[in-house]
Design a protein around this motif. Structure first.
Motif, PDB file in Angstrom:
ATOM      1  N   GLU A   1      12.027  20.284 -36.488  1.00  0.00           N
ATOM      2  CA  GLU A   1      11.385  20.544 -35.203  1.00  0.00           C
ATOM      3  C   GLU A   1       9.938  20.069 -35.205  1.00  0.00           C
ATOM      4  OE1 GLU A   1      14.853  22.482 -35.564  1.00  0.00           O
ATOM      5  OE2 GLU A   1      13.175  23.058 -36.824  1.00  0.00           O
TER       6      GLU A   1
ATOM      7  N   SER B   1      17.304  20.937 -31.192  1.00  0.00           N
ATOM      8  CA  SER B   1      16.171  20.354 -31.903  1.00  0.00           C
ATOM      9  C   SER B   1      16.590  19.646 -33.178  1.00  0.00           C
ATOM     10  CB  SER B   1      15.143  21.427 -32.241  1.00  0.00           C
ATOM     11  OG  SER B   1      15.713  22.393 -33.107  1.00  0.00           O
TER      12      SER B   1
ATOM     13  N   LEU C   1      16.506  29.312 -23.278  1.00  0.00           N
ATOM     14  CA  LEU C   1      15.937  28.845 -24.537  1.00  0.00           C
ATOM     15  C   LEU C   1      16.318  29.825 -25.636  1.00  0.00           C
ATOM     16  CD1 LEU C   1      13.979  27.042 -26.214  1.00  0.00           C
ATOM     17  CD2 LEU C   1      12.147  28.596 -25.481  1.00  0.00           C
TER      18      LEU C   1
ATOM     19  N   VAL D   1       5.597  23.634 -24.378  1.00  0.00           N
ATOM     20  CA  VAL D   1       5.311  23.815 -25.802  1.00  0.00           C
ATOM     21  C   VAL D   1       3.808  23.722 -25.997  1.00  0.00           C
ATOM     22  CG1 VAL D   1       5.730  22.938 -28.129  1.00  0.00           C
ATOM     23  CG2 VAL D   1       7.517  22.731 -26.381  1.00  0.00           C
TER      24      VAL D   1
ATOM     25  N   LYS E   1       7.692  34.505 -24.060  1.00  0.00           N
ATOM     26  CA  LYS E   1       7.367  33.358 -24.906  1.00  0.00           C
ATOM     27  C   LYS E   1       7.946  33.575 -26.286  1.00  0.00           C
ATOM     28  CE  LYS E   1       3.014  32.205 -22.680  1.00  0.00           C
ATOM     29  NZ  LYS E   1       1.590  31.981 -22.835  1.00  0.00           N
TER      30      LYS E   1
ATOM     31  N   ILE F   1      15.964  25.084 -32.363  1.00  0.00           N
ATOM     32  CA  ILE F   1      15.789  25.345 -30.939  1.00  0.00           C
ATOM     33  C   ILE F   1      16.974  24.781 -30.162  1.00  0.00           C
ATOM     34  CG2 ILE F   1      14.312  24.861 -28.938  1.00  0.00           C
ATOM     35  CD1 ILE F   1      12.020  24.485 -31.059  1.00  0.00           C
TER      36      ILE F   1
ATOM     37  N   TYR G   1       6.651  28.532 -27.332  1.00  0.00           N
ATOM     38  CA  TYR G   1       7.650  27.910 -26.465  1.00  0.00           C
ATOM     39  C   TYR G   1       7.897  28.841 -25.290  1.00  0.00           C
ATOM     40  CZ  TYR G   1       8.587  25.044 -30.600  1.00  0.00           C
ATOM     41  OH  TYR G   1       8.460  24.197 -31.665  1.00  0.00           O
ATOM     42  N   SER G   2       7.822  28.313 -24.073  1.00  0.00           N
ATOM     43  CA  SER G   2       8.108  29.114 -22.884  1.00  0.00           C
ATOM     44  C   SER G   2       8.765  28.216 -21.846  1.00  0.00           C
ATOM     45  CB  SER G   2       6.833  29.754 -22.329  1.00  0.00           C
ATOM     46  OG  SER G   2       5.888  28.770 -21.995  1.00  0.00           O
TER      47      SER G   2
ATOM     48  N   LEU H   1      10.631  22.917 -20.283  1.00  0.00           N
ATOM     49  CA  LEU H   1      10.230  23.626 -21.498  1.00  0.00           C
ATOM     50  C   LEU H   1       8.764  23.323 -21.751  1.00  0.00           C
ATOM     51  CD1 LEU H   1      10.828  25.199 -24.141  1.00  0.00           C
ATOM     52  CD2 LEU H   1      11.482  22.995 -25.155  1.00  0.00           C
TER      53      LEU H   1
END
Length: 127
Positions: A57, A35, A14, A119, A92, A22, A110-111, A117
């Motif tokens: 986004e 994104s 990511l 969110v 994150k 993103i 975001y992780s 993914l």
């Protein structure tokens, strides 16, 4: 890379740029998900609002109600209109969105899970 925040695991990578865009890469297949739709401006089939959504986004709608039956005003804004700050900590990536014109700010985290993914909106951060 300068101006880019990155987290990764065995399956995914990511990347989030300073402007909040993103990029998610699936390592096994090489598939890349962005994104922002790079073709949004030249899309002859989409309306103005759809083009705005493809370039953003996050989109927020605010409803102001003086009288629920007769006076409801709606206002929309997109992440490209917001002041954005990006940080990375403990695997994150956090994006703080400040929609100054709408007096609204909040944080999104975001992780990466094993193969997805994740969110999360920090509801306590909404002002």
């Amino acid at each position: 890379a300068d101006g880019c925040y990155m987290v990764e695991n065995d399956a995914l990578k990511l990347e989030v740029a300073e402007d909040g865009s993103i990029k998610l890469t699936e390592k096994a297949s090489g598939a890349v998900y962005n994104s922002k739709n790079e073709f949004a401006e030249n899309d002859n089939y989409s309306t103005g609002s759809m083009k705005s959504k493809m370039k953003s986004e996050v989109m927020i709608d605010c409803y102001y109600t003086a009288d629920a039956l007769t006076d409801i005003t709606e206002s929309s804004s997109y992440s490209y209109d917001a002041e954005i700050s990006v940080t990375e900590k403990d695997g994150k990536i956090k994006i703080d969105y400040d929609f100054v014109d709408m007096s609204c700010k909040f944080a999104v985290f975001y992780s990466l899970g094993k193969d997805f993914l994740e969110v999360n909106v920090d509801l306590k951060s909404i002002i």
